[in-house]
Design a protein around this motif. Structure first.
Motif, PDB file in Angstrom:
ATOM      1  N   GLU A  61       0.820  -1.272  -0.051  1.00 46.09           N
ATOM      2  CA  GLU A  61      -0.072  -0.195   0.023  1.00 46.09           C
ATOM      3  C   GLU A  61       0.930   1.338   0.041  1.00 46.09           C
ATOM      4  OE1 GLU A  61      -3.623   2.000   2.739  1.00 46.09           O
ATOM      5  OE2 GLU A  61      -2.725   0.080   3.177  1.00 46.09           O
ATOM      6  N   HIS A  62       2.086   1.270   0.784  1.00 47.32           N
ATOM      7  CA  HIS A  62       2.732   2.561   1.079  1.00 47.32           C
ATOM      8  C   HIS A  62       3.435   2.719  -0.255  1.00 47.32           C
ATOM      9  CE1 HIS A  62       5.900   5.169   2.301  1.00 47.32           C
ATOM     10  NE2 HIS A  62       6.809   4.403   1.653  1.00 47.32           N
ATOM     11  N   ILE A  63       3.871   1.783  -1.234  1.00 52.15           N
ATOM     12  CA  ILE A  63       4.635   1.936  -2.378  1.00 52.15           C
ATOM     13  C   ILE A  63       3.610   2.415  -3.385  1.00 52.15           C
ATOM     14  CG2 ILE A  63       5.799   0.745  -4.520  1.00 52.15           C
ATOM     15  CD1 ILE A  63       7.550   0.889  -2.195  1.00 52.15           C
ATOM     16  N   PHE A  64       2.439   1.956  -3.325  1.00 47.53           N
ATOM     17  CA  PHE A  64       1.197   2.226  -4.387  1.00 47.53           C
ATOM     18  C   PHE A  64       0.763   3.900  -4.254  1.00 47.53           C
ATOM     19  CE2 PHE A  64      -3.303   2.750  -5.308  1.00 47.53           C
ATOM     20  CZ  PHE A  64      -3.156   2.423  -6.655  1.00 47.53           C
ATOM     21  N   ILE A  65       1.022   4.164  -3.102  1.00 50.11           N
ATOM     22  CA  ILE A  65       0.579   5.526  -2.720  1.00 50.11           C
ATOM     23  C   ILE A  65       1.584   6.295  -3.169  1.00 50.11           C
ATOM     24  CG2 ILE A  65       0.045   7.371  -1.066  1.00 50.11           C
ATOM     25  CD1 ILE A  65      -2.054   5.277  -1.481  1.00 50.11           C
ATOM     26  N   THR A  66       2.700   6.154  -2.959  1.00 50.57           N
ATOM     27  CA  THR A  66       4.168   6.777  -3.384  1.00 50.57           C
ATOM     28  C   THR A  66       4.252   6.977  -5.047  1.00 50.57           C
ATOM     29  OG1 THR A  66       5.726   5.137  -3.632  1.00 50.57           O
ATOM     30  CG2 THR A  66       5.490   6.309  -1.330  1.00 50.57           C
ATOM     31  N   HIS A  67       3.683   5.853  -5.623  1.00 49.35           N
ATOM     32  CA  HIS A  67       3.447   5.806  -7.054  1.00 49.35           C
ATOM     33  C   HIS A  67       2.527   6.940  -7.451  1.00 49.35           C
ATOM     34  CE1 HIS A  67       5.071   1.563  -8.198  1.00 49.35           C
ATOM     35  NE2 HIS A  67       5.977   2.346  -7.402  1.00 49.35           N
ATOM     36  N   LEU A  68       1.502   7.091  -6.897  1.00 44.39           N
ATOM     37  CA  LEU A  68       0.263   7.733  -7.540  1.00 44.39           C
ATOM     38  C   LEU A  68       0.736   9.388  -7.117  1.00 44.39           C
ATOM     39  CD1 LEU A  68      -3.049   6.393  -5.912  1.00 44.39           C
ATOM     40  CD2 LEU A  68      -1.861   6.069  -8.197  1.00 44.39           C
ATOM     41  N   ASP A  69       1.481   9.469  -5.940  1.00 40.09           N
ATOM     42  CA  ASP A  69       1.823  10.997  -5.897  1.00 40.09           C
ATOM     43  C   ASP A  69       2.997  11.431  -6.837  1.00 40.09           C
ATOM     44  OD1 ASP A  69      -0.047  11.150  -3.596  1.00 40.09           O
ATOM     45  OD2 ASP A  69       1.425  10.531  -2.177  1.00 40.09           O
ATOM     46  N   ALA A  70       3.730  10.384  -7.100  1.00 35.33           N
ATOM     47  CA  ALA A  70       4.688  10.871  -7.991  1.00 35.33           C
ATOM     48  C   ALA A  70       4.463  10.989  -9.414  1.00 35.33           C
ATOM     49  CB  ALA A  70       5.818   9.606  -7.930  1.00 35.33           C
ATOM     50  N   ILE A  71       3.349  10.319  -9.842  1.00 33.87           N
ATOM     51  CA  ILE A  71       2.684  10.414 -11.060  1.00 33.87           C
ATOM     52  C   ILE A  71       2.173  11.731 -11.246  1.00 33.87           C
ATOM     53  CG2 ILE A  71       0.739   9.448 -12.510  1.00 33.87           C
ATOM     54  CD1 ILE A  71       1.544   6.756 -11.582  1.00 33.87           C
ATOM     55  N   LYS A  72       1.438  12.116 -10.360  1.00 34.16           N
ATOM     56  CA  LYS A  72       0.760  13.463 -10.132  1.00 34.16           C
ATOM     57  C   LYS A  72       1.772  14.535 -10.063  1.00 34.16           C
ATOM     58  CE  LYS A  72      -3.536  15.213  -8.154  1.00 34.16           C
ATOM     59  NZ  LYS A  72      -4.349  15.076  -9.300  1.00 34.16           N
ATOM     60  N   GLU A  73       2.800  14.328  -9.298  1.00 33.12           N
ATOM     61  CA  GLU A  73       3.754  15.631  -9.173  1.00 33.12           C
ATOM     62  C   GLU A  73       4.520  15.685 -10.512  1.00 33.12           C
ATOM     63  OE1 GLU A  73       7.577  16.835  -6.591  1.00 33.12           O
ATOM     64  OE2 GLU A  73       6.363  15.044  -5.714  1.00 33.12           O
TER      65      GLU A  73
END
Length: 289
Positions: A61-73
């Protein structure tokens, strides 16, 4: 006379330079025009989301959330398959940095973890469900436990939110060989000894039921199919076309190469299968950096 010749040479040189500049500008314009008619779209493929990320085809879950935030950023904007279709069919523009997020199989973690995370960030995704696994935590009639899958009631909530689209991963062609015996079919491929007529009918009936169940339970227009294991045949592509499937997906690790006016550019699109990788590894995949 010598002065006149020099003046003429200068005039001719100016004409030649002007012609070269015009040709160059025309080439640039045509190149820009050609590029505006094409788009490269990375499509990400996730499966299950767990606390640890350990296990086959899972991410923490933690890695998935970091992916979403990085994609958006990074300036990417999530798009839908309908937007891809509209780009190819009708020339409707895509964002400057489009990206597609997809999930295969329809695990309950997609509802419990991915859906709220995407909704909170105003991002969209598509989930490809296996029809006969919806709402179940055991494999068919065997009673053997499997990763829980979300129900149609949960799918309705996701679809109504506008965050999630539900599309087909077939009804019963994503099979587990040890529990199938001699009935096993490897994805959408023909069985050994099966006639072409038997094969085509089996694929047609399966996809037809998958489409019908999704439309009946969710009211979704089903026009995208993710092939189990990425396997496909010429016949399966023909059947998809007959059933109104406009987009088909494999597991080839490459971006979608879309061309306006070319419906074939929506067929057999690649996807980047994502596991517990770092953000840097994710961008290395999709940007080649």
């Amino acid at each position: 006379m010598k002065y006149i010749n020099i003046r003429n040479r200068r005039r001719y040189l100016k004409i030649i330079i002007a012609a070269v500049v015009c040709i160059f500008l025309f080439y640039c314009y045509k190149k820009m025009e050609q590029n505006s008619n094409r788009s490269l779209v990375p499509i990400l493929l996730y499966h299950d989301i767990t606390e640890t990320g350990k296990g086959e085809s899972s991410i923490s879950e933690h890695i998935f959330i970091t992916h979403l935030d990085a994609i958006k950023e990074a300036g990417y904007q999530t798009v839908t398959f309908q937007q891809l279709i509209d780009f190819v069919e009708n020339g409707v523009d895509l964002p400057s940095k489009p990206i597609l997020i997809t999930f295969d199989d329809g695990y309950v973690s997609n509802y419990e973890i991915a859906y709220p995370a995407l909704k909170e960030r105003d991002m969209q995704a598509t989930i490809f469900i296996i029809g006969n696994s919806v709402g179940k935590d055991t494999y068919k009639e065997t009673g053997s436990p499997m990763i829980p899958h979300f129900s149609y009631e949960q799918a309705q909530e996701m679809v109504k939110s506008g965050t999630i689209s539900i599309q087909s991963h077939t009804y019963d062609l994503h099979q587990y060989e040890p529990l199938e015996g001699n009935k096993y079919r490897e994805g959408i491929l023909p069985r050994s000894g099966e006639t072409m007529e038997e094969y085509q009918d089996a694929i047609y009936q399966d996809l037809k039921k998958s489409i019908s169940d999704i439309q009946l339970n969710l009211g979704e227009t089903v026009n995208v199919l993710a092939y189990p294991f990425g396997l496909h045949t010429k016949e399966s592509e023909e059947i998809c076309t007959e059933l109104g499937i406009k987009v088909t997906l494999t597991t080839q690790m490459e971006p979608a190469h879309l061309i306006q006016g070319d419906m074939n550019s929506l067929r057999l699109l690649g996807r980047y299968s994502i596991d517990d990788c770092t953000v840097d590894e994710l961008f290395t995949l999709i940007e080649g950096k």
